[in-house]
Write a protein that holds these residues in place. Structure first.
Motif, short mmCIF file in Angstrom:
data_model
loop_
_atom_site.label_atom_id
_atom_site.label_comp_id
_atom_site.label_asym_id
_atom_site.label_seq_id
_atom_site.Cartn_x
_atom_site.Cartn_y
_atom_site.Cartn_z
N LEU A 221 0.87 -1.19 0.00
CA LEU A 221 0.00 0.00 0.00
C LEU A 221 0.90 1.23 0.00
O LEU A 221 1.79 1.34 0.86
CB LEU A 221 -0.88 0.00 1.26
N ILE A 222 0.68 2.12 -0.95
CA ILE A 222 1.59 3.26 -1.13
C ILE A 222 1.78 4.06 0.16
O ILE A 222 2.90 4.34 0.58
CB ILE A 222 1.08 4.17 -2.28
N GLY A 223 0.66 4.43 0.79
CA GLY A 223 0.75 5.25 2.01
C GLY A 223 1.50 4.54 3.12
O GLY A 223 2.26 5.15 3.88
N SER A 224 1.33 3.22 3.21
CA SER A 224 2.01 2.43 4.23
C SER A 224 3.50 2.34 3.93
O SER A 224 4.35 2.56 4.81
CB SER A 224 1.40 1.03 4.30
N LEU A 225 3.83 2.00 2.68
CA LEU A 225 5.24 1.87 2.29
C LEU A 225 6.01 3.17 2.55
O LEU A 225 7.14 3.16 3.02
CB LEU A 225 5.34 1.54 0.79
N LEU A 226 5.33 4.30 2.25
CA LEU A 226 6.00 5.60 2.38
C LEU A 226 6.50 5.86 3.80
O LEU A 226 7.57 6.43 3.98
CB LEU A 226 5.02 6.72 1.99
N VAL A 227 5.74 5.40 4.78
CA VAL A 227 6.11 5.68 6.17
C VAL A 227 7.43 4.97 6.51
O VAL A 227 8.37 5.59 7.04
CB VAL A 227 4.98 5.25 7.15
N GLY A 228 7.53 3.69 6.17
CA GLY A 228 8.76 2.94 6.45
C GLY A 228 9.94 3.48 5.65
O GLY A 228 11.05 3.64 6.18
N VAL A 229 9.68 3.79 4.38
CA VAL A 229 10.77 4.27 3.52
C VAL A 229 11.27 5.64 3.99
O VAL A 229 12.48 5.89 4.03
CB VAL A 229 10.32 4.29 2.03
N CYS A 230 10.36 6.52 4.40
CA CYS A 230 10.80 7.84 4.88
C CYS A 230 11.63 7.70 6.16
O CYS A 230 12.66 8.36 6.32
CB CYS A 230 9.60 8.76 5.15
N ALA A 231 11.19 6.82 7.05
CA ALA A 231 11.94 6.61 8.30
C ALA A 231 13.33 6.06 7.98
O ALA A 231 14.35 6.50 8.54
CB ALA A 231 11.17 5.66 9.22
N ALA A 232 13.39 5.07 7.09
CA ALA A 232 14.68 4.45 6.74
C ALA A 232 15.59 5.46 6.05
O ALA A 232 16.80 5.51 6.33
CB ALA A 232 14.44 3.24 5.83
N LYS A 233 15.02 6.29 5.18
CA LYS A 233 15.83 7.32 4.51
C LYS A 233 16.41 8.29 5.54
O LYS A 233 17.57 8.69 5.44
CB LYS A 233 14.97 8.11 3.52
N ALA A 234 15.58 8.69 6.51
CA ALA A 234 16.03 9.65 7.51
C ALA A 234 17.22 9.08 8.29
O ALA A 234 18.23 9.75 8.49
CB ALA A 234 14.88 10.00 8.46
N ILE A 235 17.11 7.81 8.68
CA ILE A 235 18.20 7.18 9.45
C ILE A 235 19.46 7.10 8.58
O ILE A 235 20.57 7.41 9.02
CB ILE A 235 17.77 5.78 9.95
N SER A 236 19.26 6.66 7.35
CA SER A 236 20.38 6.52 6.44
C SER A 236 21.08 7.87 6.22
O SER A 236 22.31 7.96 6.24
CB SER A 236 19.86 5.95 5.12
N PHE A 237 20.29 8.91 6.04
CA PHE A 237 20.85 10.24 5.75
C PHE A 237 21.59 10.80 6.97
O PHE A 237 22.74 11.24 6.87
CB PHE A 237 19.71 11.18 5.33
N VAL A 238 20.93 10.76 8.12
CA VAL A 238 21.52 11.37 9.31
C VAL A 238 22.79 10.64 9.75
O VAL A 238 23.78 11.26 10.13
CB VAL A 238 20.48 11.39 10.47
N LEU A 239 22.77 9.31 9.65
CA LEU A 239 23.93 8.54 10.13
C LEU A 239 24.92 8.21 9.02
O LEU A 239 25.95 7.60 9.27
CB LEU A 239 23.47 7.24 10.79
N ASP A 240 24.56 8.57 7.80
CA ASP A 240 25.40 8.27 6.64
C ASP A 240 25.66 6.75 6.54
O ASP A 240 26.81 6.31 6.41
CB ASP A 240 26.71 9.05 6.73
N LYS A 241 24.58 6.00 6.63
CA LYS A 241 24.66 4.53 6.51
C LYS A 241 23.96 4.13 5.21
O LYS A 241 22.99 4.77 4.80
CB LYS A 241 23.93 3.84 7.67
#
Ligand code: KG4
Ligand code: ZN
Length: 344
Positions: free
Chosen positions: A95-115
């Motif tokens: 579900l697009i709306g559901s996927l977006l939540v996980g992907v945004c959270a993962a992107k934020a972690i990846s970006f902030v920690l440079d992982k």
């Protein structure tokens, strides 16, 4: 379940995030096999009053839960975010709306920690759930993913390349369970409720058709079976009274099990494959597992089925697939998108 990390330098820690449907899940897995934490916030209680998942409600609930679930997964695993080697997240299908939540959270972690960020396919992750409990198992098997949204059969090569050889042309098997349970007012998720109730019935008393069981290809169809059940009840209302309901449900379940097992085993024979992986929510079905094991013994085919907690949607399977992609250098950029449909 929690094991302590043995060697921080050589071990690979993956944070898995899964929000493709109605469960908010996060997990820390080491080396693609040791599950240090497995946190899942189920939305069953929210959706059961509707008899199925309401996408907008699901995504809103993911937003409320995602931070807590990730935090809890890190705490349970006694791992700091800085110790994570990469973040793996489901970005398709779902579900697009559901996927977006996980992907945004993962992107934020990846970006902030440079992982590194790793985007994974939910269906492929279901297949990998078997690897978590059998880490040494080699490729070269037939994979059945059977869930609420999918019923697909894959030929997986020795190098783990995946080729679809069959899929449902209408309803998924889990969807058929859920729709019949809803029709009968039994609740949600239907598969689990029907599995339990069917144990009390005689599965031979009320017989249903086995759609597409011998049609020469490996596609499935469960919509007609659902209609057959509804017609039968309309013709004979006593079928839903007392013990008759158990017999009706047991007969319906057996029809689904029969089709899934016969078609998968005949595909294995045709392709001369000696290993079958089953996965997805419907792989938790006790009657299906029993029948696969029996057919496996009789045909000398090894059957792999994950423990029940790894059949339905979960984050360890996402972390496991992420680990294997990470090891092969298959990482993604922050511009990854989400997709409602995606074949393997
Ligand atoms: O894999 P999953 O959690 O989500 C999807 O990716 O769709 O599968 C959910 C489906 C639901 O349709 C549910 O009714 C079914 O799995 N399910 C079962 C059982 N437990 C869950 N179906 C049959 N027997 C079960 N024990
Ligand atoms: Zn799933």
């Amino acid at each position: 379940m929690i094991k302590k990390r043995e060697n921080k330098k050589i071990d690979t820690y993956i944070l898995g995030v899964e929000t493709s449907c109605d469960d908010t899940c996060a997990s820390v897995v080491v080396n693609g096999r040791d599950i240090l934490s497995n946190v899942s916030a189920s939305q069953n209680d929210i959706h059961k009053k509707y008899g199925g998942i309401v996408p907008e409600v699901a995504s809103r609930r993911h937003i409320e839960m995602i931070d807590t679930v990730i935090q809890e997964a890190l705490e349970q695993s006694r791992t700091g975010l800085e110790e994570i080697d990469a973040v793996s997240v489901t970005n398709r299908p779902g579900l697009i709306g559901s996927l977006l939540v996980g992907v945004c959270a993962a992107k934020a972690i990846s970006f902030v920690l440079d992982k590194p960020l790793i985007a994974v396919n939910h269906l492929e992750a279901h297949l990998y759930s078997n690897l978590l409990v059998n880490p040494g198992v080699q490729g070269g098997f037939l994979g059945l993913v059977v869930s609420g949204g999918h019923t697909s059969l894959y030929k997986v090569g020795k190098d783990w390349n995946i080729e679809e050889i069959g899929h449902t042309v209408d309803d998924a098997a889990g969807e058929a369970f859920d729709k019949i349970a809803r029709y009968l007012g039994l609740g949600y998720p239907g598969g689990l409720i029907i599995d339990r109730m069917a144990k009390k019935g005689d599965e031979k008393l009320v017989e249903f058709p086995r759609p597409m069981i011998e049609n020469g290809n490996f596609n499935f169809s469960f919509s007609g079976l659902k209609t057959a059940v509804i017609y039968r009840i309309k013709k004979d209302k006593s079928l839903t009274v007392g013990k008759n309901m158990w017999h009706l449900i047991a007969g319906f379940q057996l029809a689904i099990v029969d089709v899934l097992v016969r078609k998968t085993v005949s595909a294995a024979k045709k392709h001369n494959i000696k290993k079958i992986f089953i996965s997805g929510g419907v792989a938790a079905n006790s009657r299906l597992r029993k029948e696969f094991l029996k057919e496996g013994r009789e045909n000398k085919i090894e059957i792999y089925a994950p423990p029940l907690f790894l059949c339905t949607d979960n984050a360890p399977m996402v972390a496991c697939l992420g680990y294997h992609r990470f090891k092969r250098g298959l990482v993604d950029n922050l511009d990854i998108d989400v997709y409602s449909r995606s074949d393997l």
